[in-house]
Design a protein around this motif. Structure first.
Motif, PDB file in Angstrom:
ATOM      1  N   SER A 194       0.831  -1.198   0.000  1.00 52.09           N
ATOM      2  CA  SER A 194       0.000   0.000   0.000  1.00 52.09           C
ATOM      3  C   SER A 194       0.870   1.255   0.000  1.00 52.09           C
ATOM      4  CB  SER A 194      -0.913  -0.009   1.224  1.00 52.09           C
ATOM      5  OG  SER A 194      -1.648   1.179   1.292  1.00 52.09           O
ATOM      6  N   ASN A 223       2.286   1.778  -3.466  1.00 49.96           N
ATOM      7  CA  ASN A 223       1.264   2.307  -4.382  1.00 49.96           C
ATOM      8  C   ASN A 223       1.009   3.791  -4.153  1.00 49.96           C
ATOM      9  OD1 ASN A 223       0.918  -0.172  -5.624  1.00 49.96           O
ATOM     10  ND2 ASN A 223      -0.793  -0.764  -4.323  1.00 49.96           N
ATOM     11  N   ILE A 224       0.939   4.206  -2.902  1.00 47.95           N
ATOM     12  CA  ILE A 224       0.704   5.614  -2.584  1.00 47.95           C
ATOM     13  C   ILE A 224       1.878   6.475  -3.057  1.00 47.95           C
ATOM     14  CG2 ILE A 224       0.538   7.271  -0.679  1.00 47.95           C
ATOM     15  CD1 ILE A 224      -1.105   5.077   0.821  1.00 47.95           C
ATOM     16  N   ARG A 277       4.027   5.783  -5.402  1.00 52.05           N
ATOM     17  CA  ARG A 277       4.034   5.780  -6.871  1.00 52.05           C
ATOM     18  C   ARG A 277       2.987   6.763  -7.406  1.00 52.05           C
ATOM     19  NH1 ARG A 277       4.070   0.156  -8.156  1.00 52.05           N
ATOM     20  NH2 ARG A 277       6.317   0.261  -7.986  1.00 52.05           N
ATOM     21  N   ALA A 278       1.789   6.745  -6.825  1.00 54.06           N
ATOM     22  CA  ALA A 278       0.705   7.631  -7.278  1.00 54.06           C
ATOM     23  C   ALA A 278       1.044   9.102  -7.038  1.00 54.06           C
ATOM     24  CB  ALA A 278      -0.602   7.273  -6.556  1.00 54.06           C
ATOM     25  N   ARG A 279       1.871   9.371  -6.046  1.00 56.66           N
ATOM     26  CA  ARG A 279       2.239  10.760  -5.724  1.00 56.66           C
ATOM     27  C   ARG A 279       3.544  11.197  -6.389  1.00 56.66           C
ATOM     28  NH1 ARG A 279       0.311  11.789   0.482  1.00 56.66           N
ATOM     29  NH2 ARG A 279      -1.824  11.156   0.144  1.00 56.66           N
ATOM     30  N   GLY A 280       4.054  10.357  -7.285  1.00 58.41           N
ATOM     31  CA  GLY A 280       5.250  10.732  -8.030  1.00 58.41           C
ATOM     32  C   GLY A 280       6.527  10.725  -7.212  1.00 58.41           C
ATOM     33  N   CYS A 281       6.667   9.744  -6.351  1.00 60.32           N
ATOM     34  CA  CYS A 281       7.869   9.633  -5.512  1.00 60.32           C
ATOM     35  C   CYS A 281       9.109   9.468  -6.398  1.00 60.32           C
ATOM     36  CB  CYS A 281       7.718   8.424  -4.588  1.00 60.32           C
ATOM     37  SG  CYS A 281       9.105   8.188  -3.484  1.00 60.32           S
TER      38      CYS A 281
END
Length: 108
Positions: free
Chosen positions: A54, A57-58, A60-64
């Motif tokens: 999780s 995924n978070i 990745r979704a926030r452009g880390c």
């Protein structure tokens, strides 16, 4: 990080349960409403139960950034808990959580 809140009392230096109660009391006393409702939130073990997929995924979704992903991947790689007894050793693969004092733990 810019995410600090005057209403956060956990993991904050110089903040206590008493401070939280006093802040709540002040908010209620200053309100012009007839009723007040409080929903205290204490997420016990939140960091102990952090599920790594999780988190990935978070991030990745926030452009880390890629370098942070590499650190996280290395951090999670082949982690296990080992209990050493007098005559025996027991180990278990770790798939969630953050060690106390780790860089992925709550900010103090």
């Amino acid at each position: 990080m810019g995410h600090d809140s005057d209403f956060q009392f956990g993991f904050k230096v110089g903040r206590s349960t008493e401070d939280a109660i006093l802040k709540l009391r002040h908010v209620v006393e200053e309100s012009h409403s007839k009723y007040a409702l409080a929903i205290p939130l204490d997420i016990s073990g939140a960091f102990d139960n952090l599920w790594w997929p999780s988190l990935v995924n978070i991030l990745r979704a926030r452009g880390c950034p890629a370098n942070i992903f590499r650190v996280l991947k290395d951090y999670r790689h082949d982690r296990k808990v080992i209990i050493q007894g007098t005559h025996q050793e027991c180990s278990k693969k770790v798939t969630k959580g953050t060690p106390q004092g780790s860089i992925f733990g709550p900010i103090a």
